[in-house]
Design a protein around this motif. Structure first.
Motif, short mmCIF file in Angstrom:
data_model
loop_
_atom_site.label_atom_id
_atom_site.label_comp_id
_atom_site.label_asym_id
_atom_site.label_seq_id
_atom_site.Cartn_x
_atom_site.Cartn_y
_atom_site.Cartn_z
N LEU A 63 58.93 30.29 20.13
CA LEU A 63 59.75 31.45 20.48
C LEU A 63 59.51 31.78 21.95
O LEU A 63 58.50 31.37 22.53
N GLU A 64 60.43 32.53 22.53
CA GLU A 64 60.23 33.04 23.89
C GLU A 64 60.85 34.43 23.99
O GLU A 64 61.81 34.74 23.29
N SER A 65 60.24 35.24 24.83
CA SER A 65 60.74 36.61 25.03
C SER A 65 61.82 36.58 26.10
O SER A 65 61.59 36.17 27.24
N VAL A 66 63.04 37.01 25.73
CA VAL A 66 64.15 36.99 26.68
C VAL A 66 64.30 38.35 27.37
O VAL A 66 64.88 38.44 28.44
N GLU A 67 63.79 39.39 26.73
CA GLU A 67 63.66 40.72 27.32
C GLU A 67 62.70 41.50 26.44
O GLU A 67 62.28 41.01 25.39
N ARG A 68 62.33 42.66 26.84
CA ARG A 68 61.34 43.41 26.09
C ARG A 68 61.79 43.65 24.64
O ARG A 68 62.85 44.23 24.39
N GLY A 69 60.99 43.14 23.72
CA GLY A 69 61.28 43.34 22.31
C GLY A 69 62.37 42.47 21.74
O GLY A 69 62.80 42.67 20.61
N VAL A 70 62.84 41.47 22.51
CA VAL A 70 63.90 40.57 22.04
C VAL A 70 63.41 39.13 22.19
O VAL A 70 62.90 38.76 23.25
N TYR A 71 63.61 38.32 21.15
CA TYR A 71 63.08 36.96 21.14
C TYR A 71 64.15 35.95 20.76
O TYR A 71 65.05 36.23 19.96
N ALA A 72 64.02 34.77 21.37
CA ALA A 72 64.91 33.65 21.07
C ALA A 72 64.04 32.43 20.78
O ALA A 72 62.82 32.45 20.99
N THR A 73 64.67 31.37 20.32
CA THR A 73 63.92 30.14 20.09
C THR A 73 63.39 29.61 21.42
O THR A 73 64.07 29.69 22.45
N GLY A 74 62.17 29.08 21.40
CA GLY A 74 61.50 28.63 22.62
C GLY A 74 61.77 27.18 22.95
O GLY A 74 62.52 26.48 22.26
N PRO A 75 61.12 26.67 24.02
CA PRO A 75 61.36 25.32 24.50
C PRO A 75 60.98 24.22 23.51
O PRO A 75 61.54 23.13 23.55
N LYS A 76 60.07 24.51 22.60
CA LYS A 76 59.66 23.49 21.62
C LYS A 76 60.40 23.63 20.30
O LYS A 76 60.12 22.92 19.34
N ALA A 77 61.35 24.54 20.26
CA ALA A 77 62.00 24.86 18.98
C ALA A 77 63.04 23.83 18.57
O ALA A 77 63.32 23.67 17.38
N ALA A 78 63.64 23.12 19.54
CA ALA A 78 64.74 22.20 19.20
C ALA A 78 64.28 21.12 18.22
O ALA A 78 64.91 20.89 17.18
N ALA A 79 63.15 20.48 18.54
CA ALA A 79 62.64 19.43 17.66
C ALA A 79 62.21 20.01 16.33
O ALA A 79 62.44 19.43 15.26
N PHE A 80 61.59 21.18 16.38
CA PHE A 80 61.13 21.82 15.15
C PHE A 80 62.32 22.18 14.26
O PHE A 80 62.31 21.93 13.06
N THR A 81 63.35 22.77 14.88
CA THR A 81 64.53 23.17 14.10
C THR A 81 65.19 21.95 13.48
O THR A 81 65.62 21.98 12.32
N ALA A 82 65.28 20.86 14.23
CA ALA A 82 65.88 19.64 13.70
C ALA A 82 65.08 19.11 12.52
O ALA A 82 65.64 18.66 11.51
N GLU A 83 63.75 19.22 12.61
CA GLU A 83 62.89 18.72 11.55
C GLU A 83 63.06 19.53 10.27
O GLU A 83 63.22 18.98 9.18
N ILE A 84 63.02 20.86 10.39
CA ILE A 84 63.09 21.67 9.18
C ILE A 84 64.52 21.73 8.61
O ILE A 84 64.69 22.12 7.46
N SER A 85 65.51 21.34 9.40
CA SER A 85 66.89 21.34 8.92
C SER A 85 67.31 19.96 8.42
O SER A 85 68.44 19.79 7.94
N ASP A 86 66.41 18.99 8.49
CA ASP A 86 66.77 17.62 8.17
C ASP A 86 67.00 17.40 6.68
O ASP A 86 67.42 16.32 6.27
N TRP A 87 66.73 18.40 5.86
CA TRP A 87 66.96 18.26 4.42
C TRP A 87 68.42 17.93 4.13
O TRP A 87 68.72 17.25 3.14
#
Length: 267
Positions: A63-87
Motif C-alpha cells: 500500500l502507499e499513502s496518496v494523501e493523509r488518511g487515504v491509501y492506494a495499492t503500492g508499488p509491489k501490489a501489481a504482482a501480488f494482486t495478479a497472484e491472488i486473483s489468479d484463481w
C-alpha cells in the motif's frame, strides 16, 4: 486430507487479510482509513488493528499513502494482486491428460526437520500431489507447466532444492495400487456442489440482509471459495469432475462481481 467446503468464520479474518481483500482488486480506487476501519468493524476489529495493518502494508510496499488518511495499492501490489486473483485462470492451467504422471521422490530428503517436512508437504499438496508410497508423491501429468517450471514453482513455496521430479510415462503396478484412487471424486464433487450452493444461497439472501451483513457474508464466502479453488488438485476428467470445477470457478467470478457491489454500498 480431502477438501471440504466450509465458509470462513468472521473471527478467522485478520486485519491484514481484510485490508488486502478490499484493496487488492484490479482497478480499485484509493480508500480512506475511515472506510477500512468501518469495514473492520463489521468483523469486530478495533480501528487500531486496522491502522497497524495498513502501516505494515505500507512498509512492505503493498500500500502507499496518496494523501493523509487515504491509501492506494503500492508499488509491489501489481504482482501480488495478479497472484491472488489468479484463481480465475485455474481451469486454463491444465491440458488433456495422456495417462502419464509426475512423480516427486522425497525419501532422501529425510523427515527429522519438522519445519522442512511441513513446508514440503504443503508445497506438494498445493500442486495436487498425493502420496503414493513412502518417499513418492504423484499427480496426473495434465498441467501446462513444463517439468522444470513445475519444479521451480514447488521450490518457491517450500520444496527442498534437492527434491527429484520425474515424468512417468508407463507404470506396472499391482491392482491394489491404482493411483487414480488417491483422490476421492465424491469428496471433490461434494466440495464443488457445496461452494456453488453457498454462493447461490448468499445471493438470494442478500436482498433481505442489511448492507453491512451482506458485505460481510460475501467476503467470508468468497474467501472460502477462492481457497477451495486454489487448493484444488486440478485433476483431469478421467479422475475428477473437471466440468463441475469449471462451473464453480465461473460461479465465483460472478459472485465476486456481486460482492463488490455489496461492498460499494458501505463505501
Amino acid at each position: 486430507m480431502p477438501l471440504r467446503f466450509k465458509p470462513t468464520a468472521a473471527e478467522d479474518v485478520s486485519a491484514r487479510t481484510l485490508v488486502l481483500s478490499l484493496m487488492s482488486v484490479p482497478g480499485r480506487r484509493p480508500q480512506t482509513l475511515a472506510y477500512l476501519s468501518r469495514a473492520g468493524g463489521l468483523f469486530g476489529m478495533e480501528p487500531t488493528a486496522i491502522r497497524m495493518a495498513v502501516t505494515r502494508l505500507v512498509k512492505e510496499g503493498l500500500l502507499e499513502s496518496v494523501e493523509r488518511g487515504v491509501y492506494a495499492t503500492g508499488p509491489k501490489a501489481a504482482a501480488f494482486t495478479a497472484e491472488i486473483s489468479d484463481w480465475r485462470n485455474a481451469p486454463a492451467r491444465t491440458r488433456v491428460w495422456n495417462g502419464g504422471w509426475i512423480g516427486v521422490l522425497t525419501n532422501h530428503l529425510g523427515r527429522t526437520d519438522r519445519k522442512d517436512l511441513r513446508a514440503r508437504m504443503r508445497a506438494l499438496r498445493l500442486y495436487g500431489f498425493a502420496q503414493a508410497e513412502a518417499g513418492l508423491w504423484v499427480r496426473p501429468d495434465n498441467l501446462r507447466l513444463s517439468l522444470g517450471d513445475l519444479r521451480a514453482a514447488l521450490l518457491r513455496i517450500g520444496l527442498q532444492d534437492d527434491a527429484l521430479l520425474i515424468a512417468i510415462c508407463e507404470t506396472a503396478l499391482p491392482a491394489s495400487a491404482d493411483w487414480r484412487d488417491l483422490w476421492s471424486t465424491n469428496d471433490l464433487k461434494t466440495t464443488y456442489e457445496g461452494a456453488i450452493a453457498a454462493m447461490q444461497a448468499s445471493r438470494k439472501a442478500a436482498a433481505r440482509l442489511p448492507a453491512d451483513d451482506a458485505a460481510r457474508e460475501t467476503l467470508l464466502i468468497g474467501q472460502s471459495v477462492i481457497r477451495t479453488i486454489n487448493l484444488d488438485p486440478l485433476l483431469p476428467e478421467d479422475i475428477g469432475d473437471a466440468a463441475l470445477f469449471r462451473q464453480m470457478v465461473s460461479e465465483m467470478d460472478a459472485y465476486d462481481r456481486f460482492g463488490r457491489t455489496c461492498w460499494d454500498k458501505i463505501g
